[in-house]
Every structure is written in structure tokens, then in C-alpha cells.
Scaffold this motif. Structure first.
Motif, PDB file in Angstrom:
ATOM      1  N   VAL A 275       0.832  -1.202   0.000  1.00 24.20           N
ATOM      2  CA  VAL A 275       0.000   0.000   0.000  1.00 24.20           C
ATOM      3  C   VAL A 275       0.870   1.257   0.000  1.00 24.20           C
ATOM      4  O   VAL A 275       0.610   2.221  -0.747  1.00 24.20           O
ATOM      5  N   LEU A 276       1.921   1.268   0.811  1.00 23.32           N
ATOM      6  CA  LEU A 276       2.812   2.433   0.859  1.00 23.32           C
ATOM      7  C   LEU A 276       3.546   2.625  -0.460  1.00 23.32           C
ATOM      8  O   LEU A 276       3.771   3.766  -0.897  1.00 23.32           O
ATOM      9  N   THR A 277       3.923   1.526  -1.101  1.00 26.64           N
ATOM     10  CA  THR A 277       4.577   1.629  -2.410  1.00 26.64           C
ATOM     11  C   THR A 277       3.641   2.260  -3.430  1.00 26.64           C
ATOM     12  O   THR A 277       4.040   3.131  -4.209  1.00 26.64           O
ATOM     13  N   ALA A 278       2.382   1.818  -3.421  1.00 31.62           N
ATOM     14  CA  ALA A 278       1.399   2.388  -4.346  1.00 31.62           C
ATOM     15  C   ALA A 278       1.183   3.869  -4.065  1.00 31.62           C
ATOM     16  O   ALA A 278       1.099   4.680  -4.996  1.00 31.62           O
TER      17      ALA A 278
ATOM     18  N   SER B 294       7.118  -0.239 -10.542  1.00 31.50           N
ATOM     19  CA  SER B 294       7.079  -0.155  -9.079  1.00 31.50           C
ATOM     20  C   SER B 294       6.380  -1.358  -8.469  1.00 31.50           C
ATOM     21  O   SER B 294       6.619  -1.689  -7.308  1.00 31.50           O
ATOM     22  N   LEU B 295       5.499  -2.003  -9.237  1.00 33.30           N
ATOM     23  CA  LEU B 295       4.853  -3.226  -8.768  1.00 33.30           C
ATOM     24  C   LEU B 295       5.657  -4.454  -9.152  1.00 33.30           C
ATOM     25  O   LEU B 295       5.829  -5.374  -8.343  1.00 33.30           O
TER      26      LEU B 295
ATOM     27  N   ASP C 219       0.944   4.085 -16.856  1.00 30.46           N
ATOM     28  CA  ASP C 219       2.312   4.565 -16.994  1.00 30.46           C
ATOM     29  C   ASP C 219       3.298   3.474 -16.602  1.00 30.46           C
ATOM     30  O   ASP C 219       3.013   2.627 -15.755  1.00 30.46           O
ATOM     31  N   PRO C 220       4.484   3.443 -17.232  1.00 28.27           N
ATOM     32  CA  PRO C 220       5.476   2.405 -16.928  1.00 28.27           C
ATOM     33  C   PRO C 220       6.029   2.492 -15.515  1.00 28.27           C
ATOM     34  O   PRO C 220       6.471   1.490 -14.960  1.00 28.27           O
ATOM     35  N   MET C 221       6.012   3.693 -14.911  1.00 28.39           N
ATOM     36  CA  MET C 221       6.526   3.855 -13.552  1.00 28.39           C
ATOM     37  C   MET C 221       5.739   2.998 -12.562  1.00 28.39           C
ATOM     38  O   MET C 221       6.317   2.300 -11.724  1.00 28.39           O
ATOM     39  N   SER C 222       4.410   3.025 -12.677  1.00 28.99           N
ATOM     40  CA  SER C 222       3.574   2.230 -11.777  1.00 28.99           C
ATOM     41  C   SER C 222       3.789   0.739 -12.001  1.00 28.99           C
ATOM     42  O   SER C 222       3.843  -0.040 -11.049  1.00 28.99           O
TER      43      SER C 222
END
Length: 255
Positions: free
Chosen positions: A121-124, A216-217, A210-213
Motif C-alpha cells: 500500500v505504501l509503495t502504491a 514499481s509493482l 504509466d510504466p513507472m507504476s
């Protein structure tokens, strides 16, 4: 315990969970402004990053929109805040029916699952501003981006939920290894496919395009899967050491 007693116990636990949720919900009504600021912070960060390139502002639609916003925000916050209690009630209802070995595994799951979910959740929450910035940046120069809060809140909730649940998947792999369903050797054989599947899953699961999200997952999940494989191989070694003395005792008995 008779079936009727089980239902009465379940009803009592559900009632206690609802009362705790109701108490937290009433309390959260007095903290509406801080909760709203917390939810709007990713959007405000994205708006600051966009600067003057895109004009964007949030709005609430409909005559009942502000009231529904008030109730929905406090309800979701209360559900999250009350989660330790209602998760404990679920745990307390299930545990008496488990064997001692299963209880040990479930305790391990309960101890690790919570921190992993929070980490997801914090990463998101950390990558949300960048994702929103990319999405809003597609607004044509001749137009203004109006973000309806209900839609934004649903997007934010899905994003947090997807990341939180996704970070639990490697833990399920470890639990399957403890149960003897998969081995570390099997995970090693399919490792390239797991990595590829993780990136495909991240691309499909993230509400943002977006590629960042996606990265990040996918990247933390990949490392978690590698960690799960290491743990599974360790479990295999421990299981093999325990099996050798048992096999030797069987040979002595046969002689």
C-alpha cells in the motif's frame, strides 16, 4: 462444537466487529479534513509537478456528492483502521479447527501478511503522484482537466488494493512450500516464467497505464518471488534432513 454453536459464535464475532467499525466510523467523522488531505496529497503533488503545462482541478458532482464523499471516505478509513480487530476475529474463529502444525503455519502467515500488505500500500501511495502526472499530462492544451473526486477515490483505492494484495502472492508461494505442494527446485525451474509473468501481471493489474507504476509493482514482486524461492529451498533442505533419520530407522527395523 455443534453447528448451531458455531453460527452463534460467528454472529457474536461479526457483531463485535461491526460495533468496533461503527465506533471508529463515528470517530473518523471528526477527522474528515485530515483524511481528505491525505487522500488528495498524491493528486496535489501531481498537479504541482505538472505546473502550468496542464490546468487541472478536482470537483464533486451531484447534489448528494459532497455527502457521499464524506461517508465514503470515512467508511473506507474506518474499515482499514478496524482491520486488525476484524482480522483477529476471523483468526480466532478459524484457529480452533486447525491442527497444531497448521496453527504454526497460519501464525507465520498472520505475522508476515500484515507488514507485506502495508508495504504494498505504501509503495502504491508513493508512485501514485507520478502515475497521475503521466495520465493528466495527456490533456490537450486547449482543454482543462477536471477530476471527479468519486472516480479519483475509486482509482486510488484500486491502486492501493492491487499493490497490497500483489505483495501477498509470494507469501502464498512460501505457504505452498511449507505444505509440500511446491519445492524450491520446481520454483527454480520456472523462475524465468515467473519473472515474465510478474511483469505481465503488473502491466495488466495496475489501473494506471504509466510504466513507472508497472515497474514499481513488478520489481518488488520479482525480488519477493526470489526471496520465496530461497525460503522454499531452505524448507526443502530442512525437510530432507528430517527424512534421512526416519529412513535409517526404517532400514534398521527391517534388518
Amino acid at each position: 462444537m455443534p453447528v448451531g454453536d458455531h453460527f452463534r459464535e460467528l454472529r457474536g464475532r461479526l457483531l463485535r466487529s461491526f460495533l468496533v467499525f461503527a465506533a471508529i466510523f463515528i470517530t473518523s467523522l471528526f477527522f474528515y479534513d485530515p483524511l481528505l488531505n491525505l487522500v488528495m496529497e498524491p493528486y496535489n503533488d501531481a498537479r504541482i509537478a505538472l505546473g502550468e503545462s496542464v490546468e487541472t482541478r478536482p470537483y464533486v458532482s451531484g447534489a448528494t456528492g459532497p455527502l457521499m464523499l464524506y461517508l465514503k471516505l470515512c467508511g473506507v478509513a474506518s474499515l482499514v483502521a478496524a482491520s486488525p480487530y476484524w482480522l483477529y476475529q476471523i483468526w480466532a474463529f478459524i484457529v480452533p479447527g486447525l491442527h497444531s502444525k497448521e496453527k504454526k503455519w497460519s501464525r507465520l502467515f498472520a505475522a508476515v501478511a500484515g507488514p507485506l500488505f502495508i508495504f504494498g500500500v505504501l509503495t502504491a501511495y508513493y508512485v501514485l503522484p507520478k502515475g497521475l502526472e503521466v495520465l493528466i499530462s495527456f490533456t490537450p492544451d486547449s482543454m482543462e482537466s477536471l477530476v471527479e473526486f468519486g472516480e479519483y477515490f475509486s482509482f486510488l483505492s484500486r491502486m492501493l488494493l492491487v499493490f497490497g494484495i500483489s505483495f501477498e502472492i509470494p507469501l502464498f508461494v512460501v505457504m505452498l512450500s511449507l505444505a509440500g505442494v511446491v519445492s524450491g527446485k520446481q520454483l527454480g525451474k520456472i523462475r524465468p516464467w515467473l519473472v515474465l509473468g510478474t511483469f505481465i501481471f503488473a502491466a495488466v493489474a495496475t489501473p494506471s497505464t504509466d510504466p513507472m507504476s508497472m515497474l514499481s509493482l513488478a520489481i518488488p514482486m520479482t525480488f519477493l518471488f526470489l526471496g520465496a524461492e530461497i525460503v522454499a529451498r531452505f524448507i526443502d533442505k530442512v525437510r530432507a534432513k528430517k527424512a534421512i533419520p526416519e529412513y535409517a530407522d526404517d532400514e534398521v527395523s527391517a534388518i
